[in-house]
Design a protein around this motif. Structure first.
Motif, short mmCIF file in Angstrom:
data_model
loop_
_atom_site.label_atom_id
_atom_site.label_comp_id
_atom_site.label_asym_id
_atom_site.label_seq_id
_atom_site.Cartn_x
_atom_site.Cartn_y
_atom_site.Cartn_z
N THR A 1 0.81 -1.22 0.00
CA THR A 1 0.00 0.00 0.00
C THR A 1 0.84 1.27 0.00
OG1 THR A 1 -0.14 -0.24 2.41
CG2 THR A 1 -2.00 -1.06 1.11
N ASP A 2 2.13 1.15 0.31
CA ASP A 2 3.00 2.34 0.40
C ASP A 2 3.96 2.48 -0.78
OD1 ASP A 2 1.85 2.97 2.82
OD2 ASP A 2 3.38 1.95 4.01
N ILE A 3 4.02 1.49 -1.65
CA ILE A 3 5.05 1.48 -2.69
C ILE A 3 4.95 2.70 -3.60
CG2 ILE A 3 5.84 0.28 -4.78
CD1 ILE A 3 5.24 -2.36 -3.32
N GLU A 4 3.78 2.98 -4.14
CA GLU A 4 3.64 4.08 -5.10
C GLU A 4 3.91 5.43 -4.43
OE1 GLU A 4 3.44 3.87 -8.36
OE2 GLU A 4 3.60 1.71 -8.01
N ARG A 5 3.43 5.59 -3.20
CA ARG A 5 3.67 6.87 -2.51
C ARG A 5 5.16 7.08 -2.24
NH1 ARG A 5 4.26 8.03 2.67
NH2 ARG A 5 3.52 6.01 3.40
N LEU A 6 5.85 6.04 -1.80
CA LEU A 6 7.28 6.17 -1.50
C LEU A 6 8.10 6.43 -2.75
CD1 LEU A 6 7.76 3.34 1.17
CD2 LEU A 6 7.73 5.81 1.56
N LYS A 7 7.63 5.93 -3.89
CA LYS A 7 8.36 6.17 -5.13
C LYS A 7 8.43 7.65 -5.49
CE LYS A 7 7.70 1.72 -7.50
NZ LYS A 7 7.04 1.04 -8.64
N ASN A 8 7.50 8.45 -4.97
CA ASN A 8 7.48 9.88 -5.25
C ASN A 8 8.29 10.70 -4.26
OD1 ASN A 8 5.74 9.61 -7.50
ND2 ASN A 8 3.97 9.45 -6.14
N SER A 9 8.91 10.06 -3.31
CA SER A 9 9.69 10.75 -2.29
C SER A 9 11.06 11.16 -2.84
CB SER A 9 9.89 9.84 -1.07
OG SER A 9 10.83 10.39 -0.18
N ASP A 10 11.54 12.33 -2.42
CA ASP A 10 12.88 12.76 -2.84
C ASP A 10 13.95 12.27 -1.88
OD1 ASP A 10 12.26 14.34 -0.68
OD2 ASP A 10 12.67 16.26 -1.67
N GLN A 11 13.55 11.56 -0.81
CA GLN A 11 14.50 11.05 0.17
C GLN A 11 14.64 9.53 0.14
OE1 GLN A 11 16.35 13.00 2.31
NE2 GLN A 11 15.49 14.77 1.21
N VAL A 12 13.69 8.87 -0.54
CA VAL A 12 13.59 7.42 -0.47
C VAL A 12 13.47 6.82 -1.86
CG1 VAL A 12 12.07 5.54 0.28
CG2 VAL A 12 12.56 7.44 1.83
N VAL B 1 14.99 2.06 0.40
CA VAL B 1 16.33 2.51 0.74
C VAL B 1 16.38 4.04 0.76
CG1 VAL B 1 18.79 2.35 0.14
CG2 VAL B 1 17.25 0.49 -0.47
N ARG B 2 17.00 4.61 1.78
CA ARG B 2 17.25 6.05 1.79
C ARG B 2 18.22 6.38 0.65
NH1 ARG B 2 14.30 9.54 4.80
NH2 ARG B 2 16.14 10.87 5.04
N LYS B 3 18.03 7.57 0.05
CA LYS B 3 18.81 7.90 -1.14
C LYS B 3 20.27 8.24 -0.86
CE LYS B 3 15.09 9.04 -4.31
NZ LYS B 3 14.46 10.04 -5.22
N ASN B 4 20.64 8.34 0.42
CA ASN B 4 22.06 8.52 0.74
C ASN B 4 22.75 7.18 1.00
OD1 ASN B 4 20.57 8.20 3.18
ND2 ASN B 4 22.25 9.08 4.36
#
Length: 513
Positions: A254-265, A490-493
């Protein structure tokens, strides 16, 4: 006043200098040195002894602590690890491995032929009662030392997937000194030769592995890796979003699509050879009747599971092993046909209202509880009264390992770490299989599985496994559900984290910036 101004200017220079250093290093920059990586998983490891671990969560950790003779690369090709080269005898019954020189275990003792022999002697010894004994004992007769850095495996018969089997995480090599001192206690205090070594384990809270500064291979890029069990889906996602966790697995559908739009994740998808299934106790009425087992397969709506529960992030299984596994052939899925299910149940004499028990873990697999609740509803729709129970992963494993615990139906999965049909079928469907929690037994299938592991001709092996998969579908000891993808948050750092086709979470190359 002049002194005050001078002091203020000096203080400002210190602040600006600090800011400049931080800007050049970035968030968690190299100037600060290696970092701690926090990994939130849906459950915690059960054992840190690779030879006695049968669950994927444990193997995520042991692959950091232990090296094997050979391993898989990102493309699932066999590559050297502790063995730099190998060869086989003409008859295929002897395999000789030459070890790298200079490798050491985390206790300072050398990795040599004696250590390799001791590690495999340990798992081959039936008195040790290690869970993964049959993975190796079914085809290895004995192991001998040829020289300090050369060891030979003498096989009972030519065994086609020997290298793939040695690349299995259960092939991790123990420090013989630690194994002798700790015995069964190595599961809580392991010593391998891998890039990270055991520091502490507080059950239910965290497992901490720290960098091995004396690692013989490429040095670890992190200071430590902390693995935390987080059962609740929402809590895992929140930890990733806030930075409390750097990596999470599984990512709730349920969270996959929302997290894909994050600039941190980032949410990364990896194809997996893991099949999710509902096992049945075939020695217990009414599941001892094949018509009942087939009826349960017709009763479950796999397409809706894929679309509504998995949000399109899985697909109905076409066989008892994944299409990514060598030896797969599609035998087809049971269609959703509740009327057919009711007909078969009536023919089997199962009365409406019959009570059965359905058990599930929560947090171990993608949407596991939700999927199990859906199966419960499907089975109730064809006349069963279904008692539902969810479990913590460790207790669940213990319960389904004991047929006397009273289970009827249980949600579980199987990934094939060797990526070969032999280890997809032998442990699950052989009458003496170590993972045969359905207690299923079929003499014809036993013969095919045995023949499959003793045949080296690839085309012949494929035909053998195709026939075996047809029998398994017809006999239906499982409710065949879905073939899964693996989603890692994964966090983008963070870089160097990936998933394998065998559904390992690979952290050896991880770096946090």
């Amino acid at each position: 006043m002049k002194k005050l101004i001078s002091f203020m200017l000096a203080s400002l220079m210190v602040v600006l200098s600090a800011c400049g250093n931080n800007a050049s290093g970035g968030e968690g920059g190299a100037a600060e040195g290696p970092k701690d990586l926090v990994v939130a998983l849906g459950s915690e490891p059960i054992s840190l002894d690779p030879q006695d671990a049968s669950d994927g969560i444990s193997l995520h950790a042991t692959e950091l602590i232990f090296d094997k003779l050979v391993t898989f690369d990102k493309d699932m090709k066999i590559v050297p690890e502790l063995a730099k080269e190998w060869s086989s005898s003409e008859d295929g019954k002897a395999w000789t491995f030459t070890l790298v020189e200079g490798a050491k275990f985390q206790d300072g003792t050398p990795v040599n032929a004696e250590a390799v022999k001791a590690s495999f002697d340990r798992i081959l010894d039936k008195n040790n009662k290690l869970k993964r004994r049959s993975l190796f004992a079914d085809f290895i007769d004995n192991v001998s030392m040829d020289s300090e850095y050369k060891v030979t495996f003498h096989l009972k018969f030519p065994y086609a997937p020997i290298l793939a089997t040695l690349a299995h995480p259960n092939g991790g090599i123990h420090s013989p000194k630690n194994a002798a001192e700790k015995g069964k206690g190595v599961s809580k205090a392991p010593v391998g030769s891998g890039p990270y070594k055991f520091k502490e384990w507080i059950s239910g809270e965290k497992l901490v592995l720290e960098a091995n500064p004396d690692y013989w291979g490429e040095k670890p890029k992190l200071k430590s890796i902390t693995i935390k069990p987080v059962v609740e889906n929402a809590a895992r996602t929140l930890m990733l979003e806030t930075g409390e966790a750097d990596v999470i697995l599984p990512v709730p559908a349920t969270d996959i699509e929302r997290l894909k739009n994050s600039d941190q994740v980032a949410v990364n998808m990896y194809p997996s050879n893991r099949n999710l299934y509902m096992g049945m106790n075939t020695q217990k009425a009414p599941f001892d009747n094949v018509k009942v087992r087939q009826a349960l397969n017709y009763a479950v709506d796999k397409e809706t599971i894929v679309k509504k529960i998995m949000m399109g992030n899985a697909k109905p299984t076409q066989a008892a092993i994944s299409e990514l596994t060598w030896g797969f052939s599609p035998v087809g899925t049971y269609e959703y046909n509740p009327e057919k299910a009711k007909q078969l149940l009536a023919e089997a004499g199962v009365k409406p209202g019959t009570t059965i028990k359905l058990w599930t873990p929560e947090g171990r697999y993608l949407m596991d509880r939700q999927l199990s609740e859906f199966v419960q509803a499907n089975l109730q729709a064809v006349g069963f009264q279904v008692e539902f129970r969810k479990w913590e992963w460790g207790a669940y494993q213990d319960a389904i390992d004991d047929p006397k615990s009273g289970y009827d139906l249980f949600l579980l999965s199987w990934a094939v770490p060797t990526n070969d049909a032999d280890w997809g079928l032998r442990p699950n469907f052989s009458s003496d299989g170590t993972n045969n929690r359905t207690l299923f037994a079929n003499a014809e299938l036993d013969s095919l599985v045995d023949k499959g592991m003793k045949t080296t001709n690839e085309e012949e092996r494929k035909k053998i496994y195709a026939e075996a998969l047809k029998i398994i579908k017809e006999e239906a000891p499982w409710i065949f559900l879905v073939e899964m993808n693996q989603f890692i948050g994964v966090r983008k750092n963070v870089e160097g984290v990936y998933g394998s086709n065998t559904e390992r979470l690979i952290l050896r190359e991880a770096v946090k910036k």
